[in-house]
Design a protein around this motif. Structure first.
Motif, PDB file in Angstrom:
ATOM      1  N   ARG A  92       0.715  -1.191   0.096  1.00  0.00           N
ATOM      2  CA  ARG A  92       0.037  -0.023   0.000  1.00  0.00           C
ATOM      3  C   ARG A  92       0.785   1.108  -0.028  1.00  0.00           C
ATOM      4  NH1 ARG A  92      -4.346  -2.058   4.351  1.00  0.00           N
ATOM      5  NH2 ARG A  92      -5.632  -3.423   3.293  1.00  0.00           N
ATOM      6  N   LEU A  93       1.904   1.197   0.661  1.00  0.00           N
ATOM      7  CA  LEU A  93       2.923   2.368   0.846  1.00  0.00           C
ATOM      8  C   LEU A  93       3.537   2.690  -0.516  1.00  0.00           C
ATOM      9  CD1 LEU A  93       4.086   4.625   2.478  1.00  0.00           C
ATOM     10  CD2 LEU A  93       6.006   2.731   3.028  1.00  0.00           C
ATOM     11  N   LEU A  94       3.978   1.754  -1.108  1.00  0.00           N
ATOM     12  CA  LEU A  94       4.681   1.715  -2.137  1.00  0.00           C
ATOM     13  C   LEU A  94       3.710   2.320  -3.428  1.00  0.00           C
ATOM     14  CD1 LEU A  94       7.002  -1.232  -2.541  1.00  0.00           C
ATOM     15  CD2 LEU A  94       7.851   1.055  -2.114  1.00  0.00           C
ATOM     16  N   ASN A  95       2.267   1.951  -3.427  1.00  0.00           N
ATOM     17  CA  ASN A  95       1.471   2.105  -4.664  1.00  0.00           C
ATOM     18  C   ASN A  95       0.997   3.659  -4.166  1.00  0.00           C
ATOM     19  OD1 ASN A  95       1.243   0.001  -5.955  1.00  0.00           O
ATOM     20  ND2 ASN A  95      -0.438  -0.984  -4.765  1.00  0.00           N
TER      21      ASN A  95
ATOM     22  N   PRO B 145      17.169   7.490 -12.877  1.00  0.00           N
ATOM     23  CA  PRO B 145      17.028   6.015 -13.188  1.00  0.00           C
ATOM     24  C   PRO B 145      17.384   5.276 -11.629  1.00  0.00           C
ATOM     25  CG  PRO B 145      18.815   6.665 -14.003  1.00  0.00           C
ATOM     26  CD  PRO B 145      17.945   7.961 -13.673  1.00  0.00           C
ATOM     27  N   GLY B 146      16.961   4.186 -11.182  1.00  0.00           N
ATOM     28  CA  GLY B 146      17.491   3.473  -9.901  1.00  0.00           C
ATOM     29  C   GLY B 146      16.695   2.152  -9.870  1.00  0.00           C
ATOM     30  N   SER B 147      16.922   1.875  -8.359  1.00  0.00           N
ATOM     31  CA  SER B 147      16.446   0.430  -7.882  1.00  0.00           C
ATOM     32  C   SER B 147      16.051   0.796  -6.552  1.00  0.00           C
ATOM     33  CB  SER B 147      17.194  -0.632  -8.064  1.00  0.00           C
ATOM     34  OG  SER B 147      16.768  -1.676  -7.283  1.00  0.00           O
ATOM     35  N   SER B 148      14.884   0.274  -5.977  1.00  0.00           N
ATOM     36  CA  SER B 148      14.742   0.262  -4.567  1.00  0.00           C
ATOM     37  C   SER B 148      15.076  -0.873  -3.684  1.00  0.00           C
ATOM     38  CB  SER B 148      13.061   0.843  -4.305  1.00  0.00           C
ATOM     39  OG  SER B 148      12.360  -0.556  -4.960  1.00  0.00           O
ATOM     40  N   GLY B 149      15.533  -1.795  -4.388  1.00  0.00           N
ATOM     41  CA  GLY B 149      16.152  -3.010  -3.727  1.00  0.00           C
ATOM     42  C   GLY B 149      14.947  -3.843  -3.144  1.00  0.00           C
ATOM     43  N   TRP B 150      15.568  -4.257  -1.707  1.00  0.00           N
ATOM     44  CA  TRP B 150      14.335  -5.138  -1.313  1.00  0.00           C
ATOM     45  C   TRP B 150      13.717  -4.418  -0.071  1.00  0.00           C
ATOM     46  CZ3 TRP B 150      14.709 -10.457  -1.665  1.00  0.00           C
ATOM     47  CH2 TRP B 150      15.826 -10.969  -2.442  1.00  0.00           C
TER      48      TRP B 150
ATOM     49  N   ILE C 111      14.772  -3.198   3.627  1.00  0.00           N
ATOM     50  CA  ILE C 111      16.394  -2.953   3.740  1.00  0.00           C
ATOM     51  C   ILE C 111      16.702  -2.088   2.723  1.00  0.00           C
ATOM     52  CG2 ILE C 111      16.917  -4.816   5.519  1.00  0.00           C
ATOM     53  CD1 ILE C 111      17.766  -6.416   2.711  1.00  0.00           C
ATOM     54  N   GLY C 112      16.027  -1.948   1.635  1.00  0.00           N
ATOM     55  CA  GLY C 112      16.275  -1.589   0.338  1.00  0.00           C
ATOM     56  C   GLY C 112      17.727  -1.886  -0.148  1.00  0.00           C
ATOM     57  N   GLU C 113      18.625  -1.174  -0.616  1.00  0.00           N
ATOM     58  CA  GLU C 113      20.013  -1.493  -1.133  1.00  0.00           C
ATOM     59  C   GLU C 113      20.907  -1.178   0.059  1.00  0.00           C
ATOM     60  OE1 GLU C 113      20.196  -1.647  -5.643  1.00  0.00           O
ATOM     61  OE2 GLU C 113      20.255   0.583  -4.900  1.00  0.00           O
TER      62      GLU C 113
ATOM     63  N   PHE D 154      21.502   8.596  -9.659  1.00  0.00           N
ATOM     64  CA  PHE D 154      20.607   7.703  -9.798  1.00  0.00           C
ATOM     65  C   PHE D 154      20.033   7.747  -8.358  1.00  0.00           C
ATOM     66  CE2 PHE D 154      24.836   5.702  -8.183  1.00  0.00           C
ATOM     67  CZ  PHE D 154      24.168   5.070  -6.948  1.00  0.00           C
ATOM     68  N   THR D 155      18.908   6.765  -8.373  1.00  0.00           N
ATOM     69  CA  THR D 155      18.228   6.779  -7.178  1.00  0.00           C
ATOM     70  C   THR D 155      18.541   5.075  -6.629  1.00  0.00           C
ATOM     71  OG1 THR D 155      16.340   5.960  -8.251  1.00  0.00           O
ATOM     72  CG2 THR D 155      16.295   8.160  -8.021  1.00  0.00           C
ATOM     73  N   THR D 156      18.461   5.102  -5.306  1.00  0.00           N
ATOM     74  CA  THR D 156      18.520   3.927  -4.523  1.00  0.00           C
ATOM     75  C   THR D 156      17.586   4.163  -3.309  1.00  0.00           C
ATOM     76  OG1 THR D 156      20.237   2.401  -3.507  1.00  0.00           O
ATOM     77  CG2 THR D 156      20.629   4.582  -3.330  1.00  0.00           C
ATOM     78  N   SER D 157      17.725   3.172  -2.567  1.00  0.00           N
ATOM     79  CA  SER D 157      16.968   3.104  -1.087  1.00  0.00           C
ATOM     80  C   SER D 157      17.862   2.657   0.003  1.00  0.00           C
ATOM     81  CB  SER D 157      15.735   2.026  -1.055  1.00  0.00           C
ATOM     82  OG  SER D 157      15.267   2.066   0.033  1.00  0.00           O
ATOM     83  N   LEU D 158      18.083   3.760   1.026  1.00  0.00           N
ATOM     84  CA  LEU D 158      19.132   3.616   1.906  1.00  0.00           C
ATOM     85  C   LEU D 158      18.097   4.168   3.297  1.00  0.00           C
ATOM     86  CD1 LEU D 158      22.247   5.086   0.352  1.00  0.00           C
ATOM     87  CD2 LEU D 158      21.760   2.619   0.746  1.00  0.00           C
ATOM     88  N   LEU D 159      18.365   3.526   4.202  1.00  0.00           N
ATOM     89  CA  LEU D 159      17.902   4.124   5.470  1.00  0.00           C
ATOM     90  C   LEU D 159      16.265   4.304   5.323  1.00  0.00           C
ATOM     91  CD1 LEU D 159      20.684   6.673   6.514  1.00  0.00           C
ATOM     92  CD2 LEU D 159      20.510   4.249   7.443  1.00  0.00           C
ATOM     93  N   ARG D 160      15.672   3.353   4.676  1.00  0.00           N
ATOM     94  CA  ARG D 160      14.412   3.386   4.535  1.00  0.00           C
ATOM     95  C   ARG D 160      13.704   4.526   3.731  1.00  0.00           C
ATOM     96  NH1 ARG D 160      11.973   2.509  10.435  1.00  0.00           N
ATOM     97  NH2 ARG D 160      13.787   4.038  10.912  1.00  0.00           N
ATOM     98  N   GLU D 161      14.785   5.200   3.051  1.00  0.00           N
ATOM     99  CA  GLU D 161      14.358   6.452   2.459  1.00  0.00           C
ATOM    100  C   GLU D 161      14.816   6.454   0.704  1.00  0.00           C
ATOM    101  OE1 GLU D 161      12.894   9.258   3.370  1.00  0.00           O
ATOM    102  OE2 GLU D 161      12.883   9.086   5.457  1.00  0.00           O
ATOM    103  N   SER D 162      14.059   7.003  -0.004  1.00  0.00           N
ATOM    104  CA  SER D 162      14.353   6.830  -1.469  1.00  0.00           C
ATOM    105  C   SER D 162      15.286   7.969  -1.771  1.00  0.00           C
ATOM    106  CB  SER D 162      13.347   7.268  -2.410  1.00  0.00           C
ATOM    107  OG  SER D 162      13.506   7.230  -3.622  1.00  0.00           O
ATOM    108  N   VAL D 163      16.415   7.274  -2.227  1.00  0.00           N
ATOM    109  CA  VAL D 163      17.719   8.774  -2.064  1.00  0.00           C
ATOM    110  C   VAL D 163      18.277   8.760  -3.554  1.00  0.00           C
ATOM    111  CG1 VAL D 163      20.061   9.222  -1.212  1.00  0.00           C
ATOM    112  CG2 VAL D 163      18.486   7.821   0.138  1.00  0.00           C
TER     113      VAL D 163
END
Length: 511
Positions: A21-24, A44-49, A52-54, A92-101
């Motif tokens: 729901r949060l991602l949507n 461009p990027g990836s949100s990972g798992w 834990i993201g990336e 690029f974007t990634t996911s660290l510390l539960r944030e999109s970065v």
């Protein structure tokens, strides 16, 4: 850490629906923002798992000793999506510390962030930091930040710090006499931590009592460990220990500040302003902060005391961690590079023997002669920076390299974007102090102290501490690592894997 991981795994079965729901929700929000900005795309990027993201990939590359690989691999991976003219992506974007970065990957990216401080971006810290420093509220306002730096700048300026060179030299000599001399083997990590924190307490707090120093040091280590712990506030977790340690340090510092205020008030009743400014008992940072806080004549409140204690808490950690880690890295490299060691020794012995009387301490002029030694330090900081980078937050929507950076998005700059990039440093793995001769590296490519309005105010203090320590250590000893393969590794703090034990070989009198 085991307890945090157990709790995390217990919670995992209950979070997928929430995450979906949060991602949507975030996706719908992003679509709305993109429509509003004429169909601009996010980088461009990836949100990972989930959860834990990336972050795990980020930590694993650091632990393997190749933190630059996390950024380099993603730059190549997302190059085909880049709008820039360059063949490799710049953001690029990634996911660290539960944030999109959004990660900015070039010297131009560093310049963009540093020059737009408090215009397009402002400082951002993970929630861990605010929870650990409970009582310091949210990020300081722009005005508060300016005021603090206005107080710190004179204290950390070369003009002010040069009077501490002799104090640092005498302090370092005593440390080596007690803990290094007549020893065949020492652990560099433990001793540099001890020395660096004791010196910080002397210069920042005017405290030399070993029992007081020891009382402060242990909780400060817990605080630093809590910065990167899972934010699980339950007894036995690193995060819980950090919160308790922060409360204890703040209480201890408040008591020190309160007593210093009483002492300062008594002294000011019979002294002139120049007497206060020149008295050695009130030249430390705590006294400077106290004098600034009620320089307008108003009565100091308990909240003012708590505020000073919080500021000192953060400053102690920053000045302590980064310096002792750098000293460990320097000892590591000089044990492996005999020609570099010999060149540093030659420069330092010339300073030690140049028209100095017996027992005469180092002075500001001596520090200015340590040009090659400082180049060596700079090259160590390029290859093994103790602070890998920091975060910013977008204050409003803006466009960078053709991509939308929406308001509230976090941005990250990293030293590893440029420090080991052959575009800026040819043959980047080679240890080459000559890179810093003349004009030095390209602007914004070498950023161990950050840049812009938030450049580390303590960089000159760090320079003096490091150079004074190097002078005393290298004019006394050669050394070799007990474990030849030991390296500095980020776990996630940069540390030697085995505490860096070394065998000491005192110089002969012929040197």
């Amino acid at each position: 850490m085991e307890m945090e991981m157990l709790i995390l795994f217990l919670l995992l079965p209950f979070v997928p629906l929430y995450l979906f729901r949060l991602l949507n929700s975030n996706a719908r929000k992003s679509i709305t923002e993109v429509d509003h900005h004429h169909q601009l795309q996010l980088p461009p990027g990836s949100s990972g798992w989930p959860i834990i993201g990336e972050g795990l990939a980020f930590l694993m590359t650091a632990k393997r000793g190749v933190p630059e690989k996390f950024i380099g691999d993603r730059r190549i991976k997302f190059s085909s999506s880049s709008h820039s003219k360059s063949s490799i992506c710049k953001v690029f974007t990634t996911s660290l510390l539960r944030e999109s970065v959004a990660v900015l990957c070039t010297a131009a990216g560093n310049k963009f962030l540093f020059s737009n401080e408090n215009k397009l971006v402002h400082s951002w810290w993970p929630e861990n930091i605010y929870t650990i420093f409970a009582g310091s509220d949210r990020p300081e306002s722009h005005e508060e930040s300016i005021r603090l730096r206005k107080v710190l700048s004179p204290f950390f300026s070369p003009n002010c710090l040069q009077k501490y060179v002799g104090i640092m030299d005498a302090f370092t000599k005593r440390h080596l006499d007690v803990f290094w001399s007549d020893k065949k083997q020492v652990k560099v990590l433990a001793l540099t931590k001890m020395h660096t924190f004791a010196l910080v307490c002397k210069i920042f707090l005017n405290v030399e009592d070993p029992s007081v120093i020891a009382k402060l040091e242990e909780p400060i280590q817990h605080i630093a460990a809590g910065f990167i712990a899972l934010p699980i506030n339950l007894p036995g977790t690193a995060f819980n220990r950090a919160i308790k340690a922060s409360m204890q340090v703040r209480k201890d510092l408040e008591e020190m500040v309160q007593q210093r205020r009483i002492d300062l008030d008594r002294f000011r009743q019979t002294a002139t302003a120049s007497d206060v400014n020149e008295n050695s008992n009130y030249q430390d940072l705590m006294s400077k902060l106290l004098m600034d806080t009620y320089s307008d004549g108003r009565q100091m409140k308990e909240t003012d005391i708590a505020d000073i204690a919080n500021k000192l808490n953060g400053l102690l950690i920053a000045a302590y961690d980064n310096v002792f880690i750098t000293l460990c890295s320097i000892v590591m490299y000089l044990s492996e590079l005999s020609t570099v060691y010999d060149a540093v020794l030659k420069e330092q012995m010339e300073i030690a023997s140049s028209s100095k009387a017996e027992g005469e301490l180092l002075n500001w002029g001596d520090i200015q002669k340590m040009k090659y030694t400082w180049n060596v330090v700079c090259e160590v900081l390029r290859l093994e920076p103790p602070n890998p980078g920091t975060f910013r937050e977008a204050m409003s929507d803006f466009v960078y390299e053709g991509y939308l950076i929406p308001k509230g998005m976090k941005l990250y700059w990293s030293v590893f974007s440029t420090h080991k990039d052959p575009e800026y440093f040819p043959d980047p793995k080679k240890f080459d102090p000559s890179r810093f001769d003349g004009g030095g590296p390209a602007p914004y490519s070498y950023v161990p102290f950050g840049g812009g309005p938030r450049m580390c105010p303590g960089r000159e203090y760090a320079r003096l501490t490091i150079l004074v320590f190097m002078h005393n250590l290298i004019t006394r000893f050669r050394w070799e690592k007990v474990f030849p393969d030991e390296k500095m590794v980020m776990t996630p703090f940069l540390l030697p894997t085995k505490g860096l034990p070394v065998r000491l070989y005192p110089h002969t009198s012929s040197l």
